[in-house]
Design an enzyme around this catalytic site. Structure first.
Site, PDB file in Angstrom:
ATOM      1  CB  CYS A  41      38.589  26.657  41.488  1.00  0.00           C
ATOM      2  SG  CYS A  41      39.565  27.496  40.223  1.00  0.00           S
ATOM      3  CE  LYS A  98      44.676  34.571  42.873  1.00  0.00           C
ATOM      4  NZ  LYS A  98      43.828  34.382  41.676  1.00  0.00           N
TER       5      LYS A  98
END
Length: 312
Positions: A128, A43
């Protein structure tokens, strides 16, 4: 047959997960390690554990998915501890993804990684699209150059950046000029296409909760954009900077096309979410069949060799 050389290591397969999918916990990472993937990525970690955005924050469609996860993760120390133990059992390098909430957090996290025993590849996520109130760093070219200048003033381990999609030839040129100034190991292209919107027409409402339904689009929707970005950077970046192709890989044929555009490694996101880790065996088999049909015995024989109509 599917061996691929990345930096100074040869992986048995070019396939791996995309950060954010099936990589939250040690159990999920173990499942990836035991699959037909060549390696895996964690992650995208932040300094401290994060819950991420409110649910529902992921939704599947026939052609892909929309998500607005907001960087949920178990924190830097959790993943570093896991990888420390893993390094004692295997020599296969893995990828550690870093995506903090600010430039200063990124720097602090990377300094910890530099001082650690981690021996794999680091992916700095500059793209992101789903953190509330935070723009994508890699659309700010000056900020991107500033961050990379700071990072490479102290970071000596193999490092690459994860980029958002670009849609203009001038932006490919501008970003490549910046990236070529630094000793990057790789570029991962692309992250999801930011701020799409999927609607449930029966309910006449959006399908995810954060950001009034806006989220990152993945899956088959984005394959043409992903291929364009892989190709654009493959022909513009220094040969020492390798490409990880991400976006729209649902089959061996999709994988073949990414490699043809120049990708050395391939990350699978939406389709891994849909099928689980067995997806890697299926796509590996399909890619192997395509290569045999075409008479290729290794990936290097066609990697980057995409033809244009002027070639005929």
């Amino acid at each position: 047959m599917l061996e691929t050389t990345f930096h100074d290591y040869t992986f048995q397969s070019p396939l791996m997960n995309a950060s954010g999918v099936h990589c939250m916990s040690a159990e999920q990472l173990d499942e990836l390690a035991n699959s037909k993937a060549g390696t895996f990525v964690t992650k995208s970690v932040t300094k401290k554990k994060r819950q991420g955005n409110p649910e529902p924050r992921y939704y599947e469609t026939n052609l892909g998915s929309i998500n607005s996860m907001g960087l949920p993760n178990l924190g830097f120390d959790y993943y570093l501890d896991y990888l420390d133990k893993r390094q004692k059992m295997t020599s296969t390098p893995v990828f550690f993804s870093v995506a903090s909430m600010s430039m200063q957090d990124n720097i602090e996290t990377l300094k910890k990684l530099e001082d650690s025993n981690f021996r794999g590849f680091t992916e700095l996520n500059l793209s992101c699209p789903n953190v509330l109130g935070k723009p994508q760093v890699a659309y700010d070219f000056d900020m991107t150059e500033k961050i990379l200048t700071e990072v490479f003033s102290f970071f000596t381990k193999p490092l690459g950046v994860k980029l958002p999609p670009y849609f203009d030839i001038a932006h490919f040129d501008q970003m490549a000029t910046i990236l070529n100034k630094f000793p990057l190991t790789f570029v991962n292209s692309i992250n999801s296409v930011g701020n799409g919107l999927i609607i449930n027409p029966e309910k006449e409402q959006v399908v995810i909760k954060p950001k009034e339904g806006f989220g990152g689009i993945g899956g088959q929707y984005i394959k043409p954009t992903a291929l364009a970005n892989v190709r654009a950077f493959y022909v513009r970046l220094n040969p020492s900077i390798q490409i990880i192709g991400t976006g729209g890989i649902t089959s061996g044929l999709d994988a073949f096309e990414h490699i043809l555009c120049g990708a050395s490694m391939l990350q699978i996101g939406t389709q891994l979410y849909k099928e689980g880790p067995k997806v890697f065996a299926r796509i590996s088999d399909e890619l192997t069949t395509i290569m045999k049909t075409k008479g290729y015995t290794d990936i290097q024989q066609f990697q980057g060799k995409l033809k244009t109509l002027e070639d005929h």
